[in-house]
Design an enzyme around this catalytic site. Structure first.
Site, PDB file in Angstrom:
ATOM      1  N   ARG A 183       0.819  -1.217   0.000  1.00 16.36           N
ATOM      2  CA  ARG A 183       0.000   0.000   0.000  1.00 16.36           C
ATOM      3  C   ARG A 183       0.860   1.279   0.000  1.00 16.36           C
ATOM      4  O   ARG A 183       0.507   2.274   0.629  1.00 16.36           O
ATOM      5  CB  ARG A 183      -0.938   0.034   1.223  1.00 16.36           C
ATOM      6  N   SER A 263     -11.114  -0.927   2.328  1.00 10.67           N
ATOM      7  CA  SER A 263     -10.451  -1.002   3.644  1.00 10.67           C
ATOM      8  C   SER A 263     -10.151   0.408   4.115  1.00 10.67           C
ATOM      9  O   SER A 263      -9.509   1.174   3.397  1.00 10.67           O
ATOM     10  CB  SER A 263      -9.121  -1.737   3.547  1.00 10.67           C
ATOM     11  N   GLU A 367      -5.950   4.242   5.393  1.00 13.51           N
ATOM     12  CA  GLU A 367      -5.504   3.920   4.027  1.00 13.51           C
ATOM     13  C   GLU A 367      -5.859   4.989   2.996  1.00 13.51           C
ATOM     14  O   GLU A 367      -4.997   5.420   2.222  1.00 13.51           O
ATOM     15  CB  GLU A 367      -6.058   2.556   3.588  1.00 13.51           C
TER      16      GLU A 367
HETATM   17  P1  FAD Z   1      -9.027   8.034  -6.370  1.00 17.59           P
HETATM   18  O1  FAD Z   1      -9.709   7.649  -5.106  1.00 17.59           O
HETATM   19  O2  FAD Z   1      -9.739   8.920  -7.295  1.00 17.59           O
HETATM   20  O3  FAD Z   1      -7.612   8.674  -5.998  1.00 17.59           O
HETATM   21  C1  FAD Z   1      -6.794   8.084  -5.014  1.00 17.59           C
HETATM   22  C2  FAD Z   1      -5.494   8.900  -4.930  1.00 17.59           C
HETATM   23  O4  FAD Z   1      -4.779   8.772  -6.152  1.00 17.59           O
HETATM   24  C3  FAD Z   1      -5.742  10.389  -4.732  1.00 17.59           C
HETATM   25  O5  FAD Z   1      -4.709  10.905  -3.907  1.00 17.59           O
HETATM   26  C4  FAD Z   1      -5.615  10.968  -6.142  1.00 17.59           C
HETATM   27  O6  FAD Z   1      -5.164  12.321  -6.165  1.00 17.59           O
HETATM   28  C5  FAD Z   1      -4.573  10.049  -6.745  1.00 17.59           C
HETATM   29  N1  FAD Z   1      -4.741   9.888  -8.202  1.00 17.59           N
HETATM   30  C6  FAD Z   1      -5.805   9.372  -8.841  1.00 17.59           C
HETATM   31  N2  FAD Z   1      -5.579   9.356 -10.171  1.00 17.59           N
HETATM   32  C7  FAD Z   1      -4.351   9.887 -10.363  1.00 17.59           C
HETATM   33  C8  FAD Z   1      -3.555  10.163 -11.501  1.00 17.59           C
HETATM   34  N3  FAD Z   1      -3.962   9.861 -12.739  1.00 17.59           N
HETATM   35  N4  FAD Z   1      -2.336  10.740 -11.317  1.00 17.59           N
HETATM   36  C9  FAD Z   1      -1.892  11.049 -10.071  1.00 17.59           C
HETATM   37  N5  FAD Z   1      -2.613  10.814  -8.958  1.00 17.59           N
HETATM   38  C10 FAD Z   1      -3.828  10.244  -9.100  1.00 17.59           C
HETATM   39  N6  FAD Z   1      -7.480  -1.174  -3.078  1.00 17.59           N
HETATM   40  C11 FAD Z   1      -6.620  -2.211  -3.111  1.00 17.59           C
HETATM   41  O7  FAD Z   1      -5.400  -2.020  -3.223  1.00 17.59           O
HETATM   42  N7  FAD Z   1      -7.060  -3.501  -3.040  1.00 17.59           N
HETATM   43  C12 FAD Z   1      -8.373  -3.806  -2.921  1.00 17.59           C
HETATM   44  O8  FAD Z   1      -8.736  -4.986  -2.873  1.00 17.59           O
HETATM   45  C13 FAD Z   1      -9.304  -2.734  -2.889  1.00 17.59           C
HETATM   46  N8  FAD Z   1     -10.626  -2.978  -2.763  1.00 17.59           N
HETATM   47  C14 FAD Z   1     -11.507  -1.942  -2.692  1.00 17.59           C
HETATM   48  C15 FAD Z   1     -12.878  -2.225  -2.551  1.00 17.59           C
HETATM   49  C16 FAD Z   1     -13.799  -1.201  -2.495  1.00 17.59           C
HETATM   50  C17 FAD Z   1     -15.266  -1.535  -2.355  1.00 17.59           C
HETATM   51  C18 FAD Z   1     -13.369   0.149  -2.583  1.00 17.59           C
HETATM   52  C19 FAD Z   1     -14.376   1.253  -2.558  1.00 17.59           C
HETATM   53  C20 FAD Z   1     -12.021   0.445  -2.707  1.00 17.59           C
HETATM   54  C21 FAD Z   1     -11.076  -0.594  -2.756  1.00 17.59           C
HETATM   55  N9  FAD Z   1      -9.689  -0.353  -2.887  1.00 17.59           N
HETATM   56  C22 FAD Z   1      -8.807  -1.405  -2.957  1.00 17.59           C
HETATM   57  C23 FAD Z   1      -9.181   1.035  -2.926  1.00 17.59           C
HETATM   58  C24 FAD Z   1      -9.253   1.692  -4.332  1.00 17.59           C
HETATM   59  O9  FAD Z   1     -10.149   1.003  -5.160  1.00 17.59           O
HETATM   60  C25 FAD Z   1      -7.897   1.755  -5.019  1.00 17.59           C
HETATM   61  O10 FAD Z   1      -6.971   2.463  -4.233  1.00 17.59           O
HETATM   62  C26 FAD Z   1      -7.969   2.427  -6.397  1.00 17.59           C
HETATM   63  O11 FAD Z   1      -6.748   2.300  -7.071  1.00 17.59           O
HETATM   64  C27 FAD Z   1      -8.365   3.902  -6.323  1.00 17.59           C
HETATM   65  O12 FAD Z   1      -8.666   4.331  -7.646  1.00 17.59           O
HETATM   66  P2  FAD Z   1      -9.468   5.673  -7.907  1.00 17.59           P
HETATM   67  O13 FAD Z   1      -9.445   5.925  -9.369  1.00 17.59           O
HETATM   68  O14 FAD Z   1     -10.814   5.606  -7.289  1.00 17.59           O
HETATM   69  O15 FAD Z   1      -8.560   6.711  -7.139  1.00 17.59           O
HETATM   70  N1  EPU Z   2     -11.115 -10.642   9.656  1.00 18.21           N
HETATM   71  C1  EPU Z   2     -11.779 -10.448  10.858  1.00 18.21           C
HETATM   72  N2  EPU Z   2     -12.976  -9.782  10.823  1.00 18.21           N
HETATM   73  C2  EPU Z   2     -13.544  -9.351   9.673  1.00 18.21           C
HETATM   74  C3  EPU Z   2     -12.881  -9.568   8.444  1.00 18.21           C
HETATM   75  C4  EPU Z   2     -11.648 -10.212   8.464  1.00 18.21           C
HETATM   76  O1  EPU Z   2     -11.299 -10.837  11.915  1.00 18.21           O
HETATM   77  O2  EPU Z   2     -14.627  -8.740   9.740  1.00 18.21           O
HETATM   78  C5  EPU Z   2      -9.786 -11.282   9.682  1.00 18.21           C
HETATM   79  C6  EPU Z   2      -9.813 -12.773   9.413  1.00 18.21           C
HETATM   80  O3  EPU Z   2      -8.803 -13.360  10.225  1.00 18.21           O
HETATM   81  C7  EPU Z   2      -9.404 -12.860   7.945  1.00 18.21           C
HETATM   82  C8  EPU Z   2      -8.423 -11.722   7.837  1.00 18.21           C
HETATM   83  O4  EPU Z   2      -8.970 -10.706   8.692  1.00 18.21           O
HETATM   84  O5  EPU Z   2      -8.793 -14.085   7.662  1.00 18.21           O
HETATM   85  C9  EPU Z   2      -8.202 -11.188   6.414  1.00 18.21           C
HETATM   86  O6  EPU Z   2      -9.442 -10.774   5.871  1.00 18.21           O
HETATM   87  P1  EPU Z   2      -9.622 -10.547   4.292  1.00 18.21           P
HETATM   88  O7  EPU Z   2      -9.197 -11.773   3.554  1.00 18.21           O
HETATM   89  O8  EPU Z   2     -11.013 -10.069   4.064  1.00 18.21           O
HETATM   90  O9  EPU Z   2      -8.569  -9.437   3.922  1.00 18.21           O
HETATM   91  P2  EPU Z   2      -8.091  -8.099   4.658  1.00 18.21           P
HETATM   92  O10 EPU Z   2      -6.707  -8.317   5.157  1.00 18.21           O
HETATM   93  O11 EPU Z   2      -9.097  -7.612   5.637  1.00 18.21           O
HETATM   94  C10 EPU Z   2      -6.936  -7.121   2.554  1.00 18.21           C
HETATM   95  C11 EPU Z   2      -6.938  -5.846   1.780  1.00 18.21           C
HETATM   96  C12 EPU Z   2      -8.142  -5.779   0.873  1.00 18.21           C
HETATM   97  C13 EPU Z   2      -8.042  -6.942  -0.112  1.00 18.21           C
HETATM   98  C14 EPU Z   2      -8.056  -8.249   0.693  1.00 18.21           C
HETATM   99  C15 EPU Z   2      -7.840  -9.463  -0.188  1.00 18.21           C
HETATM  100  C16 EPU Z   2      -5.779  -4.224   3.136  1.00 18.21           C
HETATM  101  C17 EPU Z   2      -5.858  -2.999   3.966  1.00 18.21           C
HETATM  102  N3  EPU Z   2      -6.926  -4.711   2.689  1.00 18.21           N
HETATM  103  O12 EPU Z   2      -8.066  -7.090   3.416  1.00 18.21           O
HETATM  104  O13 EPU Z   2      -8.071  -4.560   0.140  1.00 18.21           O
HETATM  105  O14 EPU Z   2      -9.123  -6.935  -1.013  1.00 18.21           O
HETATM  106  O15 EPU Z   2      -6.961  -8.226   1.657  1.00 18.21           O
HETATM  107  O16 EPU Z   2      -6.518  -9.533  -0.566  1.00 18.21           O
HETATM  108  O17 EPU Z   2      -4.673  -4.720   2.881  1.00 18.21           O
HETATM  109  C18 EPU Z   2      -8.777  -2.265   0.110  1.00 18.21           C
HETATM  110  O18 EPU Z   2      -7.578  -1.943   0.143  1.00 18.21           O
HETATM  111  O19 EPU Z   2      -9.670  -1.411   0.027  1.00 18.21           O
HETATM  112  C19 EPU Z   2      -9.152  -3.692   0.170  1.00 18.21           C
HETATM  113  C20 EPU Z   2     -10.424  -4.097   0.193  1.00 18.21           C
END
Ligand code: FAD
Ligand code: EPU
Length: 373
Positions: A183, A263, A367
């Site tokens: 991250r 997250s 985050e």
């Molecule tokens: P924005 O939110 O629009 O921007 C984020 C940051 O990037 C801001 O600081 C912005 O200024 C900058 N930025 C955006 N575009 C540019 C550009 N072209 N040039 C320079 N800076 C820029 N993230 C994960 O890593 N793993 C996950 O599994 C994951 N799951 C998610 C699930 C949900 C339901 C949600 C809502 C979010 C999740 N995220 C996850 C977080 C998010 O989706 C990612 O960080 C994604 O890359 C953000 O993209 P965005 O276009 O919405 O960025």
């Molecule tokens: N857990 C709990 N309670 C909950 C959910 C999870 O105790 O309500 C514990 C369990 O032990 C579980 C562990 O957390 O095994 C991991 O949970 P999960 O697999 O859902 O993943 P996470 O670590 O919570 C991370 C990323 C997610 C990504 C998933 C899958 C971060 C901050 N988040 O979540 O990214 O999708 O792994 O790889 O690293 C995001 O960044 O927005 C995001 C959704």
């Protein structure tokens, strides 16, 4: 500049937490060649430029004193192919998930575990998006950039070492110089607020090697195969992508139905010494001793922040209109779209941080990027 900015524009449609927020000026960038005009416009208004993709990783305060630039540029170009790789340049405004689906359809491999992550391609390198055992870092070759107005990139000697130009003058940074980690990247450090990512050049495989290290993914595929362990011979890239989509749909709230930013906190990363202290006090805590596949190998022990938050009693609990999701305690949700403000988000986050610190002696790091709150 073609197309004028909107003054005092609502950012509610541009953030997935659906917070009430306004930008001094809002401009949508549809074509790369509008960029110079937009930057001139920002300078005339004496405003900094804040780029946004889909706003799925931001917390926005009530008023953003900036020109907020919504990046919509499109284009997917194959630049080269070799025996086992394809080099694809993707415009920053392309939707991330649609690009992943496109790759799977064309047999370009490596991104399938990252399906259904919201957002656009240009934001993906910022926090080195990762999920289900894969991070984007090793799949990137280079990233094309445009300096934001006022960034003065040329006065920083450290940046001079990593910023390069193509023969025709385009600015880029090689993936190896991006300091990718869990991250994190140079875009959150020395290049924070200094560049617009205009496109990302990916190096994708043409031979499929599934990454099945994440337990939830392995278990899902094994259950589908009546208990047989999934491997390269038994699963396709489409199987992996569909499995990831299904798992995500059961755990994570859809922002279109229940506003959220994924997250809300990073998982906690401890080194050997810190982990020793932690595990003695909390022997039943889950942890992962392996980092996600990525360039940085320094991560030693990851404690799921969701577990810490759940143990502190916040899972499914609301504070006003903000709550921690009842399926995934790490996801903060907003049940009052357009009526909640960034300050309330931060106040709730601080309450959680304080409780987790008191109970577990570790600090949760927010985050999403916070603006004006
Ligand atoms: P924005 O939110 O629009 O921007 C984020 C940051 O990037 C801001 O600081 C912005 O200024 C900058 N930025 C955006 N575009 C540019 C550009 N072209 N040039 C320079 N800076 C820029 N993230 C994960 O890593 N793993 C996950 O599994 C994951 N799951 C998610 C699930 C949900 C339901 C949600 C809502 C979010 C999740 N995220 C996850 C977080 C998010 O989706 C990612 O960080 C994604 O890359 C953000 O993209 P965005 O276009 O919405 O960025
Ligand atoms: N857990 C709990 N309670 C909950 C959910 C999870 O105790 O309500 C514990 C369990 O032990 C579980 C562990 O957390 O095994 C991991 O949970 P999960 O697999 O859902 O993943 P996470 O670590 O919570 C991370 C990323 C997610 C990504 C998933 C899958 C971060 C901050 N988040 O979540 O990214 O999708 O792994 O790889 O690293 C995001 O960044 O927005 C995001 C959704």
């Amino acid at each position: 500049m073609s197309g004028v900015g909107k003054n005092n524009a609502s950012l509610e449609p541009h953030n997935t937490l659906k917070l009430q927020s306004q930008a001094s000026t809002l401009v949508e960038l549809n074509k790369h060649d509008q960029l110079d005009g937009v930057f001139e416009y920002a300078k005339d208004l004496n405003l900094s430029v804040v780029p946004l993709g889909e706003g799925s990783n931001v917390v926005l305060g009530e008023h953003i004193e900036a020109l907020v630039l919504i990046v919509n540029t499109q284009g997917i170009k194959v630049l080269d192919t070799t025996d086992n790789a394809v080099y694809v340049d993707v415009a920053a405004g392309e939707n991330w998930h649609d690009f992943v689906v496109h790759c799977v359809e064309l047999g370009w491999h490596g991104l399938e575990n990252l399906a259904l992550i919201p957002g656009k391609v240009g934001a993906a390198p910022i926090q080195n998006i990762g999920a289900y055992g894969v991070e984007i870092a090793p799949l990137i070759e280079r990233i094309y950039l445009a300096p934001l107005p006022g960034s003065e990139l040329d006065v920083d000697p450290n940046l001079q070492e990593v910023l390069q130009r193509t023969d025709d003058g385009n600015l880029f940074i090689a993936a190896g110089d991006c300091q990718f980690a869990y991250r994190n990247s140079i875009f959150k450090k020395a290049l924070r607020d200094k560049v617009l990512i205009t496109s990302v050049l990916f190096k994708l495989g043409t031979r499929f090697k599934p990454v099945l290290t994440y337990p939830a993914l392995r278990d899902y595929l094994s259950a589908q195969a009546n208990g047989l362990q999934p491997d390269q011979a038994s699963v396709s890239a489409t199987d992996v992508m569909n499995a990831v989509i299904s798992i995500r749909r059961t755990k994570l709230p859809d922002p279109a139905e229940l506003p959220n930013a994924g997250s809300f906190f990073k998982n906690v990363v401890l080194d050997d010494e810190q982990f020793d202290v932690f595990v003695k006090r909390h022997p039943h805590a889950p942890y992962y001793a392996q980092p996600l596949a990525g360039i940085d190998q320094s991560i030693q022990y990851k404690i799921p922040a969701a577990w810490l938050i759940e143990q502190c009693g916040f899972k499914g609990i609301y504070d006003g209109n903000l709550g921690m999701h009842n399926q995934q305690a790490l996801v903060m949700v907003n049940r009052a779209a357009g009526r909640t403000q960034g300050d309330a988000v931060i106040a709730f986050a601080e309450r959680i941080q304080q409780t987790v610190a008191e109970w577990f002696g570790v600090r949760l790091e927010i985050e999403p990027r916070c603006y004006a709150c």
